[in-house]
Write an enzyme that holds these catalytic residues in place. Structure first.
Site, PDB file in Angstrom:
ATOM      1  N   LYS A 176     -57.545  15.058  -4.405  1.00 23.62           N
ATOM      2  CA  LYS A 176     -58.044  14.822  -5.760  1.00 23.62           C
ATOM      3  C   LYS A 176     -58.001  13.336  -6.130  1.00 23.62           C
ATOM      4  O   LYS A 176     -58.947  12.807  -6.718  1.00 23.62           O
ATOM      5  CB  LYS A 176     -57.203  15.646  -6.742  1.00 23.62           C
ATOM      6  CG  LYS A 176     -57.809  15.795  -8.107  1.00 23.62           C
ATOM      7  CD  LYS A 176     -57.043  16.802  -8.964  1.00 23.62           C
ATOM      8  CE  LYS A 176     -55.597  16.387  -9.155  1.00 23.62           C
ATOM      9  NZ  LYS A 176     -54.969  17.062 -10.319  1.00 23.62           N
ATOM     10  N   ARG A 187     -53.427  22.256 -18.353  1.00 27.08           N
ATOM     11  CA  ARG A 187     -52.621  22.885 -17.309  1.00 27.08           C
ATOM     12  C   ARG A 187     -52.492  24.396 -17.512  1.00 27.08           C
ATOM     13  O   ARG A 187     -52.005  25.090 -16.623  1.00 27.08           O
ATOM     14  CB  ARG A 187     -51.212  22.268 -17.274  1.00 27.08           C
ATOM     15  CG  ARG A 187     -51.185  20.869 -16.701  1.00 27.08           C
ATOM     16  CD  ARG A 187     -49.758  20.406 -16.462  1.00 27.08           C
ATOM     17  NE  ARG A 187     -49.715  19.072 -15.897  1.00 27.08           N
ATOM     18  CZ  ARG A 187     -49.802  18.794 -14.611  1.00 27.08           C
ATOM     19  NH1 ARG A 187     -49.964  19.793 -13.748  1.00 27.08           N
ATOM     20  NH2 ARG A 187     -49.741  17.563 -14.167  1.00 27.08           N
ATOM     21  N   ARG A 207     -44.977  15.354   7.227  1.00 28.00           N
ATOM     22  CA  ARG A 207     -44.243  14.082   7.241  1.00 28.00           C
ATOM     23  C   ARG A 207     -42.845  14.260   7.837  1.00 28.00           C
ATOM     24  O   ARG A 207     -42.143  15.211   7.528  1.00 28.00           O
ATOM     25  CB  ARG A 207     -44.130  13.518   5.830  1.00 28.00           C
ATOM     26  CG  ARG A 207     -43.473  12.141   5.787  1.00 28.00           C
ATOM     27  CD  ARG A 207     -43.665  11.463   4.474  1.00 28.00           C
ATOM     28  NE  ARG A 207     -43.088  12.198   3.362  1.00 28.00           N
ATOM     29  CZ  ARG A 207     -43.028  11.719   2.118  1.00 28.00           C
ATOM     30  NH1 ARG A 207     -43.541  10.540   1.842  1.00 28.00           N
ATOM     31  NH2 ARG A 207     -42.478  12.435   1.157  1.00 28.00           N
ATOM     32  N   ARG A 267     -37.596  15.509   4.629  1.00 24.43           N
ATOM     33  CA  ARG A 267     -37.050  15.661   3.284  1.00 24.43           C
ATOM     34  C   ARG A 267     -37.279  17.097   2.828  1.00 24.43           C
ATOM     35  O   ARG A 267     -38.211  17.753   3.255  1.00 24.43           O
ATOM     36  CB  ARG A 267     -37.758  14.696   2.324  1.00 24.43           C
ATOM     37  CG  ARG A 267     -37.456  13.244   2.603  1.00 24.43           C
ATOM     38  CD  ARG A 267     -38.285  12.337   1.718  1.00 24.43           C
ATOM     39  NE  ARG A 267     -38.009  10.935   1.998  1.00 24.43           N
ATOM     40  CZ  ARG A 267     -38.864   9.954   1.760  1.00 24.43           C
ATOM     41  NH1 ARG A 267     -40.042  10.220   1.251  1.00 24.43           N
ATOM     42  NH2 ARG A 267     -38.547   8.706   2.043  1.00 24.43           N
ATOM     43  N   ARG A 276     -44.495  25.362  -3.842  1.00 19.67           N
ATOM     44  CA  ARG A 276     -45.158  24.489  -4.818  1.00 19.67           C
ATOM     45  C   ARG A 276     -46.635  24.849  -4.949  1.00 19.67           C
ATOM     46  O   ARG A 276     -47.191  24.896  -6.043  1.00 19.67           O
ATOM     47  CB  ARG A 276     -44.996  23.025  -4.380  1.00 19.67           C
ATOM     48  CG  ARG A 276     -45.591  22.012  -5.362  1.00 19.67           C
ATOM     49  CD  ARG A 276     -44.886  20.680  -5.270  1.00 19.67           C
ATOM     50  NE  ARG A 276     -44.867  20.140  -3.928  1.00 19.67           N
ATOM     51  CZ  ARG A 276     -45.625  19.111  -3.532  1.00 19.67           C
ATOM     52  NH1 ARG A 276     -46.465  18.540  -4.365  1.00 19.67           N
ATOM     53  NH2 ARG A 276     -45.533  18.647  -2.304  1.00 19.67           N
TER      54      ARG A 276
END
Length: 218
Positions: A13, A89, A128, A162, A173
């Site tokens: 985005k 939202r 990552r 992480r 998420r």
């Protein structure tokens, strides 16, 4: 031309937002930018928002809506269109945006929804990894080590992820965002202004799809 940009985390985005702004000269308005400006300028709604943020509380919809109305009514938008990013939202905010536009004599012309399969996004967002010895950052898809299992910089072999980058965390998420976005997708589909774009292709190809849509409505 007034737009709204939607897309799950990792869908690209931000990249497409930059291209839209450069090509169509609309003003990119993100929720974060609106809040920061309102608080820095100490507007009445900015002060109210700060009181919630300082206490670590969520800013209520009515305060967020007031900040959006304040921003959309500012002079720089009189001659230029806007591109909303991060608002609305939820469905109540979507109804509020409709009301705000009516009061300001504006219309929302298009909602661009950049779609990528969640499985692809999990791979993008959870790829990552970091060298524990020197802190060098890599990505299994886009920036792997030259020799598998060996850091390019220090030759170390100890890597970690992480918590935010772990697949289970990323999937959770994305699931939360999917549930949040579903009512908005339905709302704008029924309004006849939702345009879904395939985000699982080259950046230039994604933008070509966006351009085809926007060139028809500008």
């Amino acid at each position: 031309m007034n737009l709204m940009l939607m897309g799950l985390p990792g869908a690209g985005k931000g990249t497409q937002a930059e291209k839209i702004v450069d090509t169509y000269s609309v003003i990119h308005i993100s929720t974060g930018d609106m809040f920061r400006a309102a608080m820095a300028n100490e507007t009445p709604v900015g002060v109210k928002a700060k009181s919630f943020i300082d206490q670590g509380e969520l800013v209520p919809d009515e305060v967020t809506n007031a900040i959006v109305k304040e921003r959309l009514g500012q002079a720089d938008l009189a001659s230029q269109g806007y591109m909303l990013d991060g608002f609305p939202r939820n469905i109540d905010q979507a109804h509020a945006l409709t009301q705000i536009n009516q009061e300001l004599g504006k219309t929302l012309d298009a909602v661009i929804d950049i779609q990528v399969e969640p499985k692809v996004l999990v791979d993008r967002l959870s790829g990552r990894f970091i060298c524990r010895t020197c802190g060098a950052t890599y990505h299994k898809l886009y920036n792997p080590t030259k020799v598998e299992g060996t850091c390019d910089h220090c030759g170390g072999h100890d890597f970690y992820q992480r918590e935010d980058d772990k697949p289970a965390t990323v999937k959770n998420r994305l699931d939360v965002n999917l549930k949040m976005n579903a009512p908005l997708v339905d709302f704008y589909q029924q309004a006849g202004i939702l345009h879904q774009v395939n985000g699982d292709q080259d950046i230039a190809e994604v933008f070509a799809e966006v351009q085809t849509i926007l060139d028809q409505i500008k």
